[in-house]
Enzyme design. Structure first.
Site, PDB file in Angstrom:
ATOM      1  N   ASP A  11      -1.818  -0.860   6.029  1.00  0.00           N
ATOM      2  CA  ASP A  11      -2.126  -0.212   7.305  1.00  0.00           C
ATOM      3  C   ASP A  11      -3.621   0.059   7.493  1.00  0.00           C
ATOM      4  O   ASP A  11      -4.000   0.704   8.460  1.00  0.00           O
ATOM      5  CB  ASP A  11      -1.370   1.120   7.421  1.00  0.00           C
ATOM      6  CG  ASP A  11      -1.996   2.205   6.566  1.00  0.00           C
ATOM      7  OD1 ASP A  11      -2.416   1.901   5.423  1.00  0.00           O
ATOM      8  OD2 ASP A  11      -2.111   3.346   7.049  1.00  0.00           O
ATOM      9  N   ASP A  61       0.860  -1.179   0.000  1.00  0.00           N
ATOM     10  CA  ASP A  61       0.000   0.000   0.000  1.00  0.00           C
ATOM     11  C   ASP A  61       0.906   1.241   0.000  1.00  0.00           C
ATOM     12  O   ASP A  61       2.109   1.145   0.285  1.00  0.00           O
ATOM     13  CB  ASP A  61      -0.858  -0.054   1.275  1.00  0.00           C
ATOM     14  CG  ASP A  61      -1.607   1.229   1.518  1.00  0.00           C
ATOM     15  OD1 ASP A  61      -2.283   1.700   0.591  1.00  0.00           O
ATOM     16  OD2 ASP A  61      -1.513   1.780   2.651  1.00  0.00           O
ATOM     17  N   ASP A 106      -0.236   5.228   0.983  1.00  0.00           N
ATOM     18  CA  ASP A 106      -0.469   6.177   2.081  1.00  0.00           C
ATOM     19  C   ASP A 106      -0.469   5.475   3.447  1.00  0.00           C
ATOM     20  O   ASP A 106      -1.225   4.530   3.666  1.00  0.00           O
ATOM     21  CB  ASP A 106      -1.806   6.900   1.901  1.00  0.00           C
ATOM     22  CG  ASP A 106      -1.771   7.856   0.714  1.00  0.00           C
ATOM     23  OD1 ASP A 106      -0.686   8.069   0.151  1.00  0.00           O
ATOM     24  OD2 ASP A 106      -2.841   8.374   0.350  1.00  0.00           O
TER      25      ASP A 106
HETATM   26 MG   LIG Z   1      -2.923   3.124   3.622  1.00  0.00          MG
END
Ligand SMILES: [Mg+2]
Length: 283
Positions: A226, A20, A22
């Site tokens: 996350d 991922d 961000d």
């Molecule tokens: Mg993320």
């Protein structure tokens, strides 16, 4: 889908990293990946693919991949499609058109169909809905806080239509969801917008790609994320890694590796990837 991967040069890596952006490879505040640079450089030295897997558009990700000096394929718009840069060691070939490489593969439904479906959902439910495609660049800038160039890249959508609900009826979202489901579509809440898209996610795109990578060797797939929309990706890989700050509860996934209490985001990415490389390559 009738497409296969062709390897354009020798490649013998034992790890493939799906990540991922961000909050994972990019710092959630500064958007910098500097803290992960030692591990990124080690991946480049060992020829380990770092496959970006984000909800960002192809235009946004093409720019980031260039800045990071990454030439591997990348997964865009939450698994909607996979892009193959010209210089990627893996090119995607259509089965029935030998010799013709594709610059991207669509896993999701085309953007035009999504925009039509959104208008239809609004007409059928009587709920005021405003999609990205109906917004002016100035409106997108004021809603997202992006600058003009980034707003233009964010608006170049292919597989996912962000939208706002204009009425505040309590069951508006539920009605939109039901009508979308009848059309074979899904609605996912995001940070600022709701998103209308086909039945795909980051994990299905990982499966599509790794099914075609497996013939090339004994590969262990790492997934790093996350957030909730990373869970299908983490469930699809051999080594799932969670790098959210410790106060954010980790999902219940077998064998989930977690970053230490003092690190998250790109700093944790760096530590985990360096240690997986040492382990897998017996360094
Ligand atoms: Mg993320």
């Amino acid at each position: 889908m009738g497409a296969e991967l062709c390897l354009m040069r020798p490649w013998h890596a034992r790890l493939v990293i799906f990540t991922d952006l961000d909050g994972t490879l990019l710092d959630p505040v500064t958007y910098s990946w500097q803290a992960a640079k030692p591990a990124m450089e080690a991946c480049a030295r060992m020829d380990i693919p770092v496959i970006l897997n984000s909800s960002k558009t192809g235009a946004e990700m093409a720019r980031l991949a260039r800045q990071m000096d990454i030439a591997w394929p990348y997964i865009v718009e939450n698994g909607g499609g996979i892009c193959f840069p010209k210089e990627s060691p893996f090119q995607c070939m259509e089965d029935d058109t030998p010799g013709r490489s594709l610059d991207h593969i669509a896993i999701g439904i085309s953007y035009d169909r999504l925009c039509e479906a959104l208008l239809q959902i609004s007409a059928e439910t009587g709920i005021g809905i405003r999609g990205f495609s109906q917004m002016s660049p100035d409106e997108i800038i004021s809603l997202t806080g992006l600058d003009r160039k980034d707003a233009r890249r964010a608006a170049q959508r292919q597989y996912d239509e962000p939208f706002l609900i204009e009425n505040t009826l309590p069951d508006a979202l539920e009605q939109i969801r039901k009508t979308a489901a009848c059309m074979g579509l899904q609605v996912t809440p995001g940070g600022r917008f709701y998103h209308l898209h086909g039945k795909f996610d980051k994990g299905k795109a990982v499966e599509w790609l790794t099914a075609r990578l497996k013939p090339f060797g004994d590969i262990r797939r790492v997934g790093i994320g996350d957030s909730e929309n990373d869970i299908p990706m983490l469930e699809a890989v051999d080594i799932p890694v969670w790098v959210a700050p410790p106060e954010k509860p980790a999902p219940a996934i077998d064998g989930l590796l977690r970053s230490g209490k003092t690190s998250s985001g790109p700093k944790a990415w760096n530590q985990v990837v360096l240690s997986l490389i040492r382990e897998r390559y017996s360094l």
